[in-house]
Design a protein around this motif. Structure first.
Motif, PDB file in Angstrom:
ATOM      1  N   PRO A   1       0.846  -1.203   0.000  1.00  0.00           N
ATOM      2  CA  PRO A   1       0.000   0.000   0.000  1.00  0.00           C
ATOM      3  C   PRO A   1       0.881   1.253   0.000  1.00  0.00           C
ATOM      4  CG  PRO A   1      -0.766  -1.583   1.651  1.00  0.00           C
ATOM      5  CD  PRO A   1       0.561  -2.094   1.124  1.00  0.00           C
ATOM      6  N   GLY A   2       0.474   2.234  -0.760  1.00  0.00           N
ATOM      7  CA  GLY A   2       1.239   3.474  -0.841  1.00  0.00           C
ATOM      8  C   GLY A   2       2.374   3.419  -1.838  1.00  0.00           C
ATOM      9  N   PHE A   3       2.386   2.412  -2.705  1.00  0.00           N
ATOM     10  CA  PHE A   3       3.472   2.260  -3.685  1.00  0.00           C
ATOM     11  C   PHE A   3       3.656   3.515  -4.537  1.00  0.00           C
ATOM     12  CE2 PHE A   3       4.498   1.036  -8.147  1.00  0.00           C
ATOM     13  CZ  PHE A   3       5.829   0.709  -7.961  1.00  0.00           C
ATOM     14  N   ALA A   4       2.552   4.079  -5.059  1.00  0.00           N
ATOM     15  CA  ALA A   4       2.657   5.265  -5.921  1.00  0.00           C
ATOM     16  C   ALA A   4       3.277   6.430  -5.156  1.00  0.00           C
ATOM     17  CB  ALA A   4       1.294   5.647  -6.473  1.00  0.00           C
ATOM     18  N   ARG A   5       2.900   6.602  -3.912  1.00  0.00           N
ATOM     19  CA  ARG A   5       3.475   7.675  -3.086  1.00  0.00           C
ATOM     20  C   ARG A   5       4.960   7.407  -2.852  1.00  0.00           C
ATOM     21  NH1 ARG A   5       3.520  12.781  -1.396  1.00  0.00           N
ATOM     22  NH2 ARG A   5       4.132  13.001   0.753  1.00  0.00           N
ATOM     23  N   ASP A   6       5.328   6.141  -2.620  1.00  0.00           N
ATOM     24  CA  ASP A   6       6.740   5.793  -2.420  1.00  0.00           C
ATOM     25  C   ASP A   6       7.569   6.120  -3.660  1.00  0.00           C
ATOM     26  OD1 ASP A   6       6.153   4.865   0.115  1.00  0.00           O
ATOM     27  OD2 ASP A   6       6.230   2.735  -0.435  1.00  0.00           O
ATOM     28  N   VAL A   7       7.017   5.845  -4.850  1.00  0.00           N
ATOM     29  CA  VAL A   7       7.713   6.161  -6.097  1.00  0.00           C
ATOM     30  C   VAL A   7       7.927   7.677  -6.187  1.00  0.00           C
ATOM     31  CG1 VAL A   7       7.544   6.159  -8.623  1.00  0.00           C
ATOM     32  CG2 VAL A   7       6.936   4.110  -7.334  1.00  0.00           C
ATOM     33  N   ALA A   8       6.886   8.437  -5.856  1.00  0.00           N
ATOM     34  CA  ALA A   8       6.987   9.899  -5.913  1.00  0.00           C
ATOM     35  C   ALA A   8       8.019  10.419  -4.914  1.00  0.00           C
ATOM     36  CB  ALA A   8       5.626  10.526  -5.653  1.00  0.00           C
ATOM     37  N   ILE A   9       8.028   9.888  -3.718  1.00  0.00           N
ATOM     38  CA  ILE A   9       8.983  10.340  -2.700  1.00  0.00           C
ATOM     39  C   ILE A   9      10.408   9.996  -3.124  1.00  0.00           C
ATOM     40  CG2 ILE A   9       9.788   9.915  -0.342  1.00  0.00           C
ATOM     41  CD1 ILE A   9       6.818   9.833   0.471  1.00  0.00           C
ATOM     42  N   ARG A  10      10.619   8.793  -3.663  1.00  0.00           N
ATOM     43  CA  ARG A  10      11.947   8.416  -4.115  1.00  0.00           C
ATOM     44  C   ARG A  10      12.441   9.364  -5.205  1.00  0.00           C
ATOM     45  NH1 ARG A  10      14.934   7.425  -7.898  1.00  0.00           N
ATOM     46  NH2 ARG A  10      13.239   7.124  -9.316  1.00  0.00           N
ATOM     47  N   ARG A  11      11.572   9.704  -6.137  1.00  0.00           N
ATOM     48  CA  ARG A  11      11.946  10.608  -7.218  1.00  0.00           C
ATOM     49  C   ARG A  11      12.193  12.020  -6.674  1.00  0.00           C
ATOM     50  NH1 ARG A  11      14.292  10.679 -12.144  1.00  0.00           N
ATOM     51  NH2 ARG A  11      13.047   8.963 -12.891  1.00  0.00           N
ATOM     52  N   ALA A  12      11.385  12.459  -5.720  1.00  0.00           N
ATOM     53  CA  ALA A  12      11.558  13.796  -5.136  1.00  0.00           C
ATOM     54  C   ALA A  12      12.871  13.890  -4.361  1.00  0.00           C
ATOM     55  CB  ALA A  12      10.374  14.132  -4.233  1.00  0.00           C
ATOM     56  N   VAL A  13      13.233  12.841  -3.641  1.00  0.00           N
ATOM     57  CA  VAL A  13      14.506  12.846  -2.910  1.00  0.00           C
ATOM     58  C   VAL A  13      15.658  13.009  -3.893  1.00  0.00           C
ATOM     59  CG1 VAL A  13      16.094  11.389  -1.580  1.00  0.00           C
ATOM     60  CG2 VAL A  13      13.695  11.585  -0.881  1.00  0.00           C
ATOM     61  N   ALA A  14      15.600  12.290  -5.012  1.00  0.00           N
ATOM     62  CA  ALA A  14      16.650  12.423  -6.032  1.00  0.00           C
ATOM     63  C   ALA A  14      16.660  13.841  -6.604  1.00  0.00           C
ATOM     64  CB  ALA A  14      16.436  11.391  -7.138  1.00  0.00           C
ATOM     65  N   ALA A  15      15.489  14.407  -6.863  1.00  0.00           N
ATOM     66  CA  ALA A  15      15.421  15.760  -7.419  1.00  0.00           C
ATOM     67  C   ALA A  15      16.028  16.779  -6.466  1.00  0.00           C
ATOM     68  CB  ALA A  15      13.967  16.121  -7.742  1.00  0.00           C
ATOM     69  N   VAL A  16      15.708  16.666  -5.191  1.00  0.00           N
ATOM     70  CA  VAL A  16      16.260  17.592  -4.201  1.00  0.00           C
ATOM     71  C   VAL A  16      17.766  17.391  -4.088  1.00  0.00           C
ATOM     72  CG1 VAL A  16      16.321  18.191  -1.745  1.00  0.00           C
ATOM     73  CG2 VAL A  16      14.123  17.862  -2.899  1.00  0.00           C
ATOM     74  N   GLY A  17      18.194  16.151  -4.020  1.00  0.00           N
ATOM     75  CA  GLY A  17      19.625  15.872  -3.882  1.00  0.00           C
ATOM     76  C   GLY A  17      20.445  16.379  -5.047  1.00  0.00           C
ATOM     77  N   PHE A  18      19.962  16.174  -6.268  1.00  0.00           N
ATOM     78  CA  PHE A  18      20.722  16.594  -7.441  1.00  0.00           C
ATOM     79  C   PHE A  18      20.589  18.082  -7.735  1.00  0.00           C
ATOM     80  CE2 PHE A  18      20.759  12.010  -8.427  1.00  0.00           C
ATOM     81  CZ  PHE A  18      22.122  11.859  -8.632  1.00  0.00           C
ATOM     82  N   SER A  19      19.655  18.749  -7.089  1.00  0.00           N
ATOM     83  CA  SER A  19      19.518  20.185  -7.333  1.00  0.00           C
ATOM     84  C   SER A  19      20.400  21.012  -6.400  1.00  0.00           C
ATOM     85  CB  SER A  19      18.059  20.616  -7.188  1.00  0.00           C
ATOM     86  OG  SER A  19      17.642  20.496  -5.842  1.00  0.00           O
ATOM     87  N   ASN A  20      21.094  20.372  -5.505  1.00  0.00           N
ATOM     88  CA  ASN A  20      21.990  21.059  -4.576  1.00  0.00           C
ATOM     89  C   ASN A  20      23.424  20.657  -4.872  1.00  0.00           C
ATOM     90  OD1 ASN A  20      20.206  22.494  -2.483  1.00  0.00           O
ATOM     91  ND2 ASN A  20      19.241  20.497  -2.749  1.00  0.00           N
ATOM     92  N   ALA A  21      24.284  21.646  -4.943  1.00  0.00           N
ATOM     93  CA  ALA A  21      25.679  21.393  -5.306  1.00  0.00           C
ATOM     94  C   ALA A  21      26.439  20.721  -4.167  1.00  0.00           C
ATOM     95  CB  ALA A  21      26.361  22.708  -5.669  1.00  0.00           C
TER      96      ALA A  21
END
Length: 188
Positions: free
Chosen positions: A130-150
């Motif tokens: 349960p919550g798989f779609a939300r987990d996918v979104a959170i995983r992608r958001a963590v990567a986006a935040v991480g790669f947007s910071n030098a």
């Protein structure tokens, strides 16, 4: 370059070339290949062709950039400097702003004991959970935040920045990523 590093770089090059082929068609421009996504999802990049016999030229870069603009794609190029060192000067001469990021490779012999890393468990995303779609979104958001910071040091971004990044994600791209996890083509 020693044999171990040569083998590592060859393996990485094959990986960087293979990943986009699952969801994109390839278009060749001289010594470069542009990956154009089939359907929804995050856009891919152009990179040196694995079978190229010459380094990418200014004409190659210019042709790819024109095609990316024609398709409404970001003008994105990715390569490993140690494998294609001539591309840096060519990309800059074409007017591209180049982010030089370190290639970090963890030596398996240097892996710490997982029990010492954190009290937060790591897991592979399971489509049946349960919550798989939300987990996918959170995983992608963590990567986006991480790669947007030098840099590689721990930054100031936290849960609020992650949640804001979730709200900006492309729903169709998330569906595509979730589908690839569900059908076994990706582990996340």
């Amino acid at each position: 370059m020693d044999l171990v590093r040569t083998e590592l770089f060859d393996r990485l090059e094959r990986f960087y070339d293979a990943v986009p082929r699952d969801g994109a068609r390839s278009e060749e421009y001289g010594s470069l290949v542009l990956f154009v996504r089939d359907g929804a999802g995050w856009p891919f990049y152009a990179r040196p062709r694995l079978d190229a016999t010459a380094p990418p030229s200014l004409a190659d870069v210019t042709a790819v950039r024109a095609r990316q603009r024609e398709l409404g794609l970001p003008e994105a190029f990715e390569w490993v400097h140690e494998t294609t060192p001539d591309l840096l000067a060519v990309a800059r001469s074409a007017g591209l702003n180049v982010l030089e990021a370190p290639l970090m490779v963890l030596d398996p012999a240097q892996l710490p004991d997982p029990a010492t890393l954190s009290d937060v468990p790591a897991r592979v995303l399971d489509p049946a959970t349960p919550g798989f779609a939300r987990d996918v979104a959170i995983r992608r958001a963590v990567a986006a935040v991480g790669f947007s910071n030098a840099g590689t040091a721990r930054g100031e971004a936290g849960p609020a920045e992650r949640d804001a990044a979730v709200a900006r994600l492309d729903v169709a791209a998330l569906d595509e990523e979730g589908g690839r996890i569900t059908d076994g083509r990706r582990i996340s």
